[in-house]
Design a protein around this motif. Structure first.
Motif, PDB file in Angstrom:
ATOM      1  N   SER A  90      27.918  21.455  53.168  1.00  9.55           N
ATOM      2  CA  SER A  90      29.035  20.980  52.334  1.00  9.55           C
ATOM      3  C   SER A  90      28.791  19.559  51.856  1.00  9.55           C
ATOM      4  O   SER A  90      29.071  19.221  50.703  1.00  9.55           O
ATOM      5  N   ILE A  91      28.252  18.719  52.736  1.00  6.30           N
ATOM      6  CA  ILE A  91      27.942  17.335  52.365  1.00  6.30           C
ATOM      7  C   ILE A  91      26.855  17.321  51.294  1.00  6.30           C
ATOM      8  O   ILE A  91      26.957  16.596  50.297  1.00  6.30           O
ATOM      9  N   ARG A  92      25.812  18.113  51.495  1.00  7.26           N
ATOM     10  CA  ARG A  92      24.707  18.179  50.526  1.00  7.26           C
ATOM     11  C   ARG A  92      25.218  18.622  49.151  1.00  7.26           C
ATOM     12  O   ARG A  92      24.884  18.044  48.120  1.00  7.26           O
ATOM     13  N   LEU A  93      26.072  19.628  49.137  1.00  7.15           N
ATOM     14  CA  LEU A  93      26.644  20.128  47.888  1.00  7.15           C
ATOM     15  C   LEU A  93      27.507  19.055  47.218  1.00  7.15           C
ATOM     16  O   LEU A  93      27.406  18.834  46.009  1.00  7.15           O
ATOM     17  N   LEU A  94      28.344  18.387  48.007  1.00  7.83           N
ATOM     18  CA  LEU A  94      29.218  17.334  47.486  1.00  7.83           C
ATOM     19  C   LEU A  94      28.404  16.185  46.908  1.00  7.83           C
ATOM     20  O   LEU A  94      28.697  15.693  45.809  1.00  7.83           O
ATOM     21  N   VAL A  95      27.353  15.759  47.613  1.00  3.90           N
ATOM     22  CA  VAL A  95      26.505  14.667  47.122  1.00  3.90           C
ATOM     23  C   VAL A  95      25.828  15.073  45.820  1.00  3.90           C
ATOM     24  O   VAL A  95      25.816  14.300  44.854  1.00  3.90           O
ATOM     25  N   ASN A  96      25.267  16.279  45.777  1.00  2.00           N
ATOM     26  CA  ASN A  96      24.589  16.741  44.551  1.00  2.00           C
ATOM     27  C   ASN A  96      25.526  16.744  43.352  1.00  2.00           C
ATOM     28  O   ASN A  96      25.181  16.260  42.275  1.00  2.00           O
ATOM     29  N   ILE A  97      26.730  17.290  43.530  1.00  2.00           N
ATOM     30  CA  ILE A  97      27.674  17.398  42.423  1.00  2.00           C
ATOM     31  C   ILE A  97      28.196  16.022  42.017  1.00  2.00           C
ATOM     32  O   ILE A  97      28.149  15.648  40.839  1.00  2.00           O
ATOM     33  N   LYS A  98      28.700  15.258  42.973  1.00  2.00           N
ATOM     34  CA  LYS A  98      29.348  13.978  42.647  1.00  2.00           C
ATOM     35  C   LYS A  98      28.356  12.923  42.179  1.00  2.00           C
ATOM     36  O   LYS A  98      28.660  12.144  41.273  1.00  2.00           O
ATOM     37  N   TYR A  99      27.174  12.889  42.758  1.00  2.44           N
ATOM     38  CA  TYR A  99      26.165  11.909  42.333  1.00  2.44           C
ATOM     39  C   TYR A  99      25.796  12.155  40.867  1.00  2.44           C
ATOM     40  O   TYR A  99      25.730  11.225  40.064  1.00  2.44           O
ATOM     41  N   ASP A 100      25.600  13.434  40.519  1.00  2.54           N
ATOM     42  CA  ASP A 100      25.264  13.776  39.127  1.00  2.54           C
ATOM     43  C   ASP A 100      26.417  13.457  38.180  1.00  2.54           C
ATOM     44  O   ASP A 100      26.199  12.963  37.076  1.00  2.54           O
ATOM     45  N   GLN A 101      27.661  13.727  38.617  1.00  2.00           N
ATOM     46  CA  GLN A 101      28.827  13.416  37.780  1.00  2.00           C
ATOM     47  C   GLN A 101      28.944  11.916  37.534  1.00  2.00           C
ATOM     48  O   GLN A 101      29.190  11.481  36.403  1.00  2.00           O
ATOM     49  N   ILE A 102      28.770  11.125  38.586  1.00  2.00           N
ATOM     50  CA  ILE A 102      28.853   9.667  38.442  1.00  2.00           C
ATOM     51  C   ILE A 102      27.757   9.180  37.514  1.00  2.00           C
ATOM     52  O   ILE A 102      27.999   8.354  36.617  1.00  2.00           O
ATOM     53  N   HIS A 103      26.550   9.715  37.690  1.00  2.00           N
ATOM     54  CA  HIS A 103      25.422   9.322  36.829  1.00  2.00           C
ATOM     55  C   HIS A 103      25.712   9.652  35.361  1.00  2.00           C
ATOM     56  O   HIS A 103      25.492   8.822  34.472  1.00  2.00           O
ATOM     57  N   GLN A 104      26.229  10.860  35.105  1.00  2.00           N
ATOM     58  CA  GLN A 104      26.555  11.266  33.728  1.00  2.00           C
ATOM     59  C   GLN A 104      27.631  10.376  33.132  1.00  2.00           C
ATOM     60  O   GLN A 104      27.540   9.989  31.960  1.00  2.00           O
ATOM     61  N   ASN A 105      28.646  10.029  33.923  1.00  2.00           N
ATOM     62  CA  ASN A 105      29.719   9.159  33.421  1.00  2.00           C
ATOM     63  C   ASN A 105      29.193   7.773  33.081  1.00  2.00           C
ATOM     64  O   ASN A 105      29.546   7.206  32.045  1.00  2.00           O
ATOM     65  N   VAL A 106      28.347   7.230  33.938  1.00  2.00           N
ATOM     66  CA  VAL A 106      27.774   5.898  33.694  1.00  2.00           C
ATOM     67  C   VAL A 106      26.890   5.927  32.454  1.00  2.00           C
ATOM     68  O   VAL A 106      26.977   5.047  31.595  1.00  2.00           O
ATOM     69  N   GLU A 107      26.051   6.953  32.344  1.00  2.00           N
ATOM     70  CA  GLU A 107      25.172   7.078  31.170  1.00  2.00           C
ATOM     71  C   GLU A 107      25.984   7.279  29.894  1.00  2.00           C
ATOM     72  O   GLU A 107      25.630   6.759  28.839  1.00  2.00           O
ATOM     73  N   ASN A 108      27.063   8.029  30.003  1.00  2.00           N
ATOM     74  CA  ASN A 108      27.908   8.292  28.843  1.00  2.00           C
ATOM     75  C   ASN A 108      28.560   7.008  28.322  1.00  2.00           C
ATOM     76  O   ASN A 108      28.738   6.836  27.123  1.00  2.00           O
ATOM     77  N   LEU A 109      28.907   6.111  29.224  1.00  2.00           N
ATOM     78  CA  LEU A 109      29.567   4.859  28.831  1.00  2.00           C
ATOM     79  C   LEU A 109      28.585   3.804  28.332  1.00  2.00           C
ATOM     80  O   LEU A 109      28.986   2.858  27.658  1.00  2.00           O
ATOM     81  N   LYS A 110      27.314   3.983  28.640  1.00  2.00           N
ATOM     82  CA  LYS A 110      26.307   2.965  28.317  1.00  2.00           C
ATOM     83  C   LYS A 110      26.107   2.848  26.804  1.00  2.00           C
ATOM     84  O   LYS A 110      25.919   3.837  26.110  1.00  2.00           O
ATOM     85  N   VAL A 111      26.171   1.601  26.314  1.00  2.00           N
ATOM     86  CA  VAL A 111      25.897   1.334  24.898  1.00  2.00           C
ATOM     87  C   VAL A 111      24.608   0.519  24.846  1.00  2.00           C
ATOM     88  O   VAL A 111      24.608  -0.686  25.071  1.00  2.00           O
ATOM     89  N   ASP A 112      23.503   1.207  24.571  1.00  2.00           N
ATOM     90  CA  ASP A 112      22.208   0.539  24.469  1.00  2.00           C
ATOM     91  C   ASP A 112      21.699   0.654  23.039  1.00  2.00           C
ATOM     92  O   ASP A 112      22.381   1.201  22.166  1.00  2.00           O
ATOM     93  N   SER A 113      20.502   0.129  22.784  1.00  2.00           N
ATOM     94  CA  SER A 113      19.967   0.131  21.414  1.00  2.00           C
ATOM     95  C   SER A 113      19.774   1.555  20.890  1.00  2.00           C
ATOM     96  O   SER A 113      20.016   1.832  19.715  1.00  2.00           O
ATOM     97  N   LYS A 114      19.381   2.470  21.764  1.00  2.00           N
ATOM     98  CA  LYS A 114      19.192   3.873  21.360  1.00  2.00           C
ATOM     99  C   LYS A 114      20.528   4.484  20.919  1.00  2.00           C
ATOM    100  O   LYS A 114      20.613   5.162  19.894  1.00  2.00           O
ATOM    101  N   THR A 115      21.585   4.223  21.704  1.00  2.00           N
ATOM    102  CA  THR A 115      22.913   4.736  21.363  1.00  2.00           C
ATOM    103  C   THR A 115      23.388   4.156  20.038  1.00  2.00           C
ATOM    104  O   THR A 115      23.946   4.877  19.204  1.00  2.00           O
TER     105      THR A 115
END
Length: 198
Positions: A90-115
């Motif tokens: 359950s911990i492994r599943l939670l880490v996999n899901i939430k870590y990826d969600q947090i990463h996607q949210n951070v990347e989505n908010l990022k305004v870099d030169s490519k964006t």
């Protein structure tokens, strides 16, 4: 058969909790259903257990977020998190899901030169595509011309989806939001130009 007789245990818990939270007590009909299935004490223990598990999951999610902010990898995060309530799987599943969600949210908010570059390209492409679509609709259905400025709403939606497709980011990203707005302003300029020269 009462109203709650077809409720799953999860639905019954949800209904009971909502009634207690909003009305201060549960109604007689739900209490009858609870007593028909088991004792009130067993039912309240199930709610307590469920809340304990949910609180533990929330604690772990906060830890995962903290590890991500501290730039730890998913594997490091997994090795640092433990729980007495949740199983290793359950911990492994939670880490996999939430870590990826947090990463996607951070990347989505990022305004870099490519964006910024993709947003600029998206603004031009989206305004052209949406204008062609709207002008085609106006040409095919001329009676809609009285609503031409109202058609900026679907134009904005088309602009947003084209820019989202090009940038790979949603409207919570500031560059995507501004690009969608500018593309719609360009639509407005095109409409005015069309009206004046048609």
């Amino acid at each position: 058969m009462g109203f709650y007789s077809n409720f799953s245990e999860e639905d019954l818990i949800e209904s009971y909790t909502n009634q207690v939270d909003h009305q201060g007590k549960a109604d007689n009909e739900i209490l009858e259903e609870i007593l028909r299935r088991s004792s009130l004490e067993d039912f309240l223990n199930k709610i307590k257990t469920k809340n304990l598990y949910q609180n533990e999951k929330n604690r772990l999610i906060r830890e995962i977020n903290g590890h991500y902010v501290n730039k730890r990898s998913k594997q490091e995060c997994l090795s640092l998190i433990s729980s007495t309530l949740l199983s290793g799987e359950s911990i492994r599943l939670l880490v996999n899901i939430k870590y990826d969600q947090i990463h996607q949210n951070v990347e989505n908010l990022k305004v870099d030169s490519k964006t910024l570059m993709y947003s600029f390209v998206g603004t031009i492409v989206a305004s052209i595509i949406s204008s062609v679509i709207i002008f085609t609709i106006l040409y095919q259905f001329s009676f809609l011309s009285v609503f031409h400025f109202s058609l900026l709403i679907p134009a904005y939606i088309i602009n947003y989806w084209v820019i989202r497709l090009i940038t790979g980011k949603t409207r919570v990203n500031l560059a995507v939001f501004i690009a969608s707005f500018i593309a719609t302003l360009l639509n407005c300029v095109y409409f005015i130009f069309l009206i004046n020269y048609s």
